[in-house]
Design an enzyme around this catalytic site. Structure first.
Site, PDB file in Angstrom:
ATOM      1  N   LYS A  72       0.809  -1.220   0.000  1.00 42.06           N
ATOM      2  CA  LYS A  72       0.000   0.000   0.000  1.00 42.06           C
ATOM      3  C   LYS A  72       0.846   1.277   0.000  1.00 42.06           C
ATOM      4  CE  LYS A  72      -4.197  -1.898   2.066  1.00 42.06           C
ATOM      5  NZ  LYS A  72      -5.300  -1.683   3.001  1.00 42.06           N
ATOM      6  N   ASN A  93      -4.771   2.145  -1.793  1.00 47.54           N
ATOM      7  CA  ASN A  93      -5.322   0.789  -1.909  1.00 47.54           C
ATOM      8  C   ASN A  93      -6.152   0.591  -3.181  1.00 47.54           C
ATOM      9  OD1 ASN A  93      -7.598   2.325  -0.931  1.00 47.54           O
ATOM     10  ND2 ASN A  93      -8.572   0.394  -0.365  1.00 47.54           N
ATOM     11  N   ASP A 112      -9.885   2.917   1.838  1.00 45.57           N
ATOM     12  CA  ASP A 112      -9.914   2.323   3.177  1.00 45.57           C
ATOM     13  C   ASP A 112     -10.521   3.296   4.184  1.00 45.57           C
ATOM     14  OD1 ASP A 112      -8.853  -0.175   2.649  1.00 45.57           O
ATOM     15  OD2 ASP A 112      -6.783   0.404   3.064  1.00 45.57           O
ATOM     16  N   GLY A 134      -0.285  -1.730  14.933  1.00 47.43           N
ATOM     17  CA  GLY A 134       0.346  -1.844  13.624  1.00 47.43           C
ATOM     18  C   GLY A 134       0.720  -0.499  13.056  1.00 47.43           C
ATOM     19  N   ALA A 138      -2.347   0.084   6.196  1.00 51.16           N
ATOM     20  CA  ALA A 138      -3.716   0.064   6.710  1.00 51.16           C
ATOM     21  C   ALA A 138      -3.849   0.952   7.942  1.00 51.16           C
ATOM     22  CB  ALA A 138      -4.129  -1.370   7.042  1.00 51.16           C
ATOM     23  N   TYR A 215     -11.055  -9.924   8.338  1.00 53.89           N
ATOM     24  CA  TYR A 215     -12.439 -10.396   8.170  1.00 53.89           C
ATOM     25  C   TYR A 215     -12.500 -11.897   7.889  1.00 53.89           C
ATOM     26  CZ  TYR A 215     -10.837  -9.886   3.408  1.00 53.89           C
ATOM     27  OH  TYR A 215     -10.088  -9.979   2.267  1.00 53.89           O
TER      28      TYR A 215
END
Length: 255
Positions: A72, A93, A112, A134, A138, A215
């Site tokens: 990304k 993304n 996103d 993180g 993302a 997910y």
């Protein structure tokens, strides 16, 4: 004689590594079938971001692609244009590909943020501080989105630098003050379903909202442990649906 295979009018796809867990191919190919759109969505599992050039050469009908872990941020050096929000976030993304006489023109976007914001905002309920687990592409979208929603985020990393927290810094005081926790790492993604970020789960309460961008599986170990402590939980599937719809809008925008 066997007729030659049908070549779709347009190709779309996703670049990243690994892509075994990816939802996008099924989502878009189901959409193309149900809506009778002459297109096909492919997975491009690239060992290196530099291999993107070979994909573009091999698929002159490629009209757009999604970007996932770990590219990304790396993809941005290949773009001819970056949307202001994506530039501000520092991660892309979605890439729209326009074929020109001089070759493919690549425009980068970030969907996103809209996916994350729309899916988490109904659950915030006055919570104003977040821990974002993180530091990859993302997490950059998550941090940007939380700030736009009036929530102050702090990054948590295994190797923290200035302004971040390490997992060992998650004291009872820190956990009590930060009632939104977002997992923006791939930890817990299928097939590694027995893994979870090393936060102090015993300090979670019903006051906490725990959101996992993962997910697959539907309920990660991170979410299961949070739910056991009474926390509000949500996975990233709705976020993914929203960002996929936004990606389709971008790819078909005439501007």
């Amino acid at each position: 004689m066997t007729p030659p295979p049908h070549i779709p009018q347009r190709y779309f796809g996703i670049i990243g590594r690994p892509l075994g867990h990816s939802f996008s191919a099924q989502f878009f190919n189901d959409k193309f079938r149900s809506e009778q759109i002459d297109a096909r969505y492919l997975k491009f599992e690239l060992p290196d971001i530099g291999d993107l050039m070979e994909v573009l050469a091999e698929y002159p009908r490629l009209a757009g692609f999604n970007v996932t872990i770990p590219y990304k941020q790396d993809v941005m050096v290949y773009l001819d244009e970056t949307a202001p929000e994506a530039a501000a976030i520092g991660a892309v993304n979605v890439v729209k590909v326009t074929q020109t006489p001089d070759g493919p023109f690549l425009a980068g976007h970030n969907t996103d943020v809209v996916g994350f914001c729309r899916s988490i905002s109904p659950l915030l309920a006055g919570r104003s501080k977040a821990l974002v687990l993180g530091t990859g592409g993302a997490s950059k979208a998550v941090v940007y989105g939380l700030r736009s929603l009036g929530v102050e985020p702090v990054l948590v990393s295994r190797t923290p630098t200035e302004g971040m927290l390490g997992y060992s810094d998650l004291t009872p005081e820190v956990m009590a003050a930060h009632t939104v926790i977002v997992n923006a790492t791939p930890v817990g993604t299928y097939p590694d379903v027995d893994a979870c970020p090393p936060i102090p789960y015993d300090l979670l309460t019903p006051a906490h909202l725990c959101y996992d961008l993962v997910y697959n599986p539907e309920k990660t170990l991170f979410l299961s442990k949070a739910e056991a402590r009474g926390a509000v939980i949500k996975n990233g599937l709705e976020m993914l649906h929203i960002q996929a719809v936004e990606a389709w809008r971008i790819w078909n925008d005439s501007h």
